[in-house]
Design an enzyme around this catalytic site. Structure first.
Site, PDB file in Angstrom:
ATOM      1  CE  LYS A 249      -1.374  -4.430   3.372  1.00 16.75           C
ATOM      2  NZ  LYS A 249      -1.705  -5.740   2.786  1.00 16.75           N
TER       3      LYS A 249
ATOM      4  CB  SER B  62      -0.864  -0.022   1.266  1.00 15.79           C
ATOM      5  OG  SER B  62      -1.409   1.253   1.506  1.00 15.79           O
TER       6      SER B  62
ATOM      7  CE1 TYR C 216      -3.685  -2.767   5.670  1.00 18.42           C
ATOM      8  CE2 TYR C 216      -3.244  -0.456   5.206  1.00 18.42           C
ATOM      9  CZ  TYR C 216      -3.540  -1.729   4.766  1.00 18.42           C
ATOM     10  OH  TYR C 216      -3.677  -1.967   3.417  1.00 18.42           O
TER      11      TYR C 216
HETATM   12  P1  NAD Z   1     -11.031  -7.252   1.299  1.00 20.51           P
HETATM   13  O1  NAD Z   1     -11.246  -7.293   2.756  1.00 20.51           O
HETATM   14  O2  NAD Z   1     -12.214  -6.955   0.415  1.00 20.51           O
HETATM   15  O3  NAD Z   1     -10.374  -8.620   0.797  1.00 20.51           O
HETATM   16  C1  NAD Z   1      -9.506  -9.376   1.602  1.00 20.51           C
HETATM   17  C2  NAD Z   1      -9.976 -10.807   1.536  1.00 20.51           C
HETATM   18  O4  NAD Z   1      -9.097 -11.615   2.328  1.00 20.51           O
HETATM   19  C3  NAD Z   1     -11.382 -11.007   2.107  1.00 20.51           C
HETATM   20  O5  NAD Z   1     -12.160 -11.746   1.181  1.00 20.51           O
HETATM   21  C4  NAD Z   1     -11.166 -11.797   3.405  1.00 20.51           C
HETATM   22  O6  NAD Z   1     -12.254 -12.683   3.658  1.00 20.51           O
HETATM   23  C5  NAD Z   1      -9.862 -12.525   3.102  1.00 20.51           C
HETATM   24  N1  NAD Z   1      -9.052 -12.852   4.269  1.00 20.51           N
HETATM   25  C6  NAD Z   1      -8.685 -12.021   5.285  1.00 20.51           C
HETATM   26  N2  NAD Z   1      -7.906 -12.686   6.157  1.00 20.51           N
HETATM   27  C7  NAD Z   1      -7.764 -13.960   5.690  1.00 20.51           C
HETATM   28  C8  NAD Z   1      -7.074 -15.111   6.123  1.00 20.51           C
HETATM   29  N3  NAD Z   1      -6.356 -15.098   7.254  1.00 20.51           N
HETATM   30  N4  NAD Z   1      -7.136 -16.248   5.394  1.00 20.51           N
HETATM   31  C9  NAD Z   1      -7.869 -16.276   4.237  1.00 20.51           C
HETATM   32  N5  NAD Z   1      -8.545 -15.211   3.765  1.00 20.51           N
HETATM   33  C10 NAD Z   1      -8.494 -14.065   4.475  1.00 20.51           C
HETATM   34  O7  NAD Z   1      -9.856  -6.191   1.002  1.00 20.51           O
HETATM   35  P2  NAD Z   1      -9.374  -5.558  -0.370  1.00 20.51           P
HETATM   36  O8  NAD Z   1      -9.770  -4.125  -0.380  1.00 20.51           O
HETATM   37  O9  NAD Z   1      -9.727  -6.427  -1.503  1.00 20.51           O
HETATM   38  O10 NAD Z   1      -7.796  -5.578  -0.123  1.00 20.51           O
HETATM   39  C11 NAD Z   1      -6.987  -6.660  -0.558  1.00 20.51           C
HETATM   40  C12 NAD Z   1      -5.553  -6.412  -0.152  1.00 20.51           C
HETATM   41  O11 NAD Z   1      -5.126  -5.172  -0.703  1.00 20.51           O
HETATM   42  C13 NAD Z   1      -5.332  -6.309   1.353  1.00 20.51           C
HETATM   43  O12 NAD Z   1      -4.114  -6.955   1.671  1.00 20.51           O
HETATM   44  C14 NAD Z   1      -5.225  -4.811   1.601  1.00 20.51           C
HETATM   45  O13 NAD Z   1      -4.433  -4.516   2.725  1.00 20.51           O
HETATM   46  C15 NAD Z   1      -4.559  -4.360   0.313  1.00 20.51           C
HETATM   47  N6  NAD Z   1      -4.837  -2.942   0.010  1.00 20.51           N
HETATM   48  C16 NAD Z   1      -6.135  -2.535  -0.130  1.00 20.51           C
HETATM   49  C17 NAD Z   1      -6.396  -1.177  -0.387  1.00 20.51           C
HETATM   50  C18 NAD Z   1      -7.818  -0.678  -0.526  1.00 20.51           C
HETATM   51  O14 NAD Z   1      -8.014   0.542  -0.522  1.00 20.51           O
HETATM   52  N7  NAD Z   1      -8.819  -1.538  -0.683  1.00 20.51           N
HETATM   53  C19 NAD Z   1      -5.327  -0.268  -0.503  1.00 20.51           C
HETATM   54  C20 NAD Z   1      -4.014  -0.737  -0.372  1.00 20.51           C
HETATM   55  C21 NAD Z   1      -3.780  -2.090  -0.103  1.00 20.51           C
END
Ligand code: NAD
Ligand code: UDP
Length: 342
Positions: free
Chosen positions: A152, A124, A148
């Site tokens: 990362k 991120s 958080y």
């Molecule tokens: P999200 O919560 O929609 O998706 C994450 C998925 O991981 C979910 O389906 C959840 O059920 C699953 N999950 C969580 N812990 C788990 C575990 N221990 N075992 C198996 N499954 C697990 O989030 P997102 O927005 O799709 O983000 C995905 C990734 O991108 C994350 O790592 C997040 O930190 C990173 N990210 C997101 C953003 C954003 O703005 N959405 C920005 C920067 C980075």
């Protein structure tokens, strides 16, 4: 070629599965549905035109991971599973360190046992910390202001250590950290999109709630920043552009066998203010979005935009969709699925 997508049922992971299938890869979802719904899998099948295999379980469960790696032969792993709320991470740091860092260690160990050493990780822009000057380049100093962000940052460092430790031996790890800026938007079919539980923290889901009449107004956090209209600037990127950026990075990792640790910003390189996002949403939806000026949100920076030169030069990828298209796709998704996939 099978690609394991951890967190593949989530917001970004589900769109990534579509982009992988469009590019001719076979995504396999691994998810525990802790922040997503099984209905996503049916929607994916409707878009892709074929079922996506799913392994339901936790990345921290070593025996489960060994079964998944024994059942499928993967060319690479795209690791998106994790928890992602800054505010929650301040309340529940152990959850964040356990799930994000512990989960990644468990995944890497299982990959090592299975002999798979190509990994893309969801990082991120938060790893640039508050002091970064926009547009921020990948080699800018890193820091983090909350659990958080620190999770990362620590994962990036452990992945770089893994690559360095193995560099003398073959086969070696080939790992990419993808630093996302502000993912927004939804699949143009209206079948997939962001489906947050409770009150959204992020700007665009909150605006959509206001447009749907669920909340009276948007609180604009600060209008005295040194920006063109005083509100904060972010680099919003359409989730399908982000997904296609992952596919480009995957191809880069698959292209060679020598080890390496690579970092790419995934953004558009263009920033929009809060008021510009609201205006684009109003144009796309035809709804009104009343705004109320509110104090700055603690921890927010005036501007955060990506320098996108490295991704363009090395991956041959650039984001193509503009803010109006992002907002039109959000509105199509939210107006057809006001309650998400519940
Ligand atoms: P999200 O919560 O929609 O998706 C994450 C998925 O991981 C979910 O389906 C959840 O059920 C699953 N999950 C969580 N812990 C788990 C575990 N221990 N075992 C198996 N499954 C697990 O989030 P997102 O927005 O799709 O983000 C995905 C990734 O991108 C994350 O790592 C997040 O930190 C990173 N990210 C997101 C953003 C954003 O703005 N959405 C920005 C920067 C980075
Ligand atoms: N923002 C806002 N009202 C909200 C949510 C966010 O004014 O209800 C602003 C926030 O101050 C920032 C921008 O919108 O300038 C993007 O915030 P978001 O939480 O979506 O992303 P991040 O701060 O993590 O980049």
């Amino acid at each position: 070629m099978k690609i394991l997508v951890t967190g593949g049922a989530g917001y970004i992971g589900s769109h990534l599965c579509v982009a992988l299938a469009e590019a001719g890869f076979q995504p396999v979802v691994l998810d525990d549905f802790s922040n997503s719904r099984p209905a996503v899998i049916d929607r994916l099948a409707a878009i892709i035109g074929a079922p996506t295999p799913v392994a339901i379980g936790d990345i921290s469960d070593a025996a489960f991971l060994d079964r998944v790696f024994a059942e499928h032969e993967f060319a690479a792993v795209m690791h998106l599973a994790g928890v992602k709320s800054v505010a929650e991470s301040c309340r529940l740091p152990l959850l964040y360190y356990q799930n994000n860092i512990g989960g990644t260690l468990s995944l890497c160990a299982a990959m090592q046992r299975a002999g798979i050493r190509r990994l893309l990780f969801s990082s991120s822009a938060t790893v640039y910390g508050a002091a970064a000057r926009s547009p921020v380049r990948e080699d800018a100093p890193l820091s983090a202001a909350n659990p958080y962000g620190r999770s990362k940052l620590m994962i990036e460092r452990l992945l770089a250590d893994l690559v360095a430790a193995e560099a003398a031996h073959l086969p070696v790890w080939r790992v990419a950290a993808l630093r996302y800026f502000n993912p927004v938007g939804a699949h143009p079919s209206g079948l997939l999109g962001e489906d947050p539980l409770g009150t959204p923290n992020n700007l665009v889901p909150y605006i959509a709630d206001v447009a749907l009449g669920r909340r009276p107004h948007l609180n604009v956090y600060g209008n005295t920043y040194a920006t063109r209209d005083g509100t904060g600037i972010r680099d919003y990127i359409h989730v399908m552009d982000l997904a296609e950026g992952h596919v480009a990075a995957l191809r880069y990792l698959l292209r060679a066998n020598d080890g390496g640790y690579f970092v790419w910003n995934l953004g558009t390189g263009r920033g929009s203010t809060v008021l510009e996002v609201v205006a684009a949403f109003v144009r796309s939806s035809g709804r009104s979005v009343p705004c109320v000026m509110a104090p700055m949100r603690p921890g927010d920076v005036a501007e955060s935009c990506a320098h996108v030169g490295r991704a363009q030069a090395e991956l041959g990828w650039r984001a193509r969709r503009d803010l109006d298209e992002m907002m039109a796709d959000v509105w199509r998704w939210r107006s057809a699925n006001a309650d998400g996939m519940r």
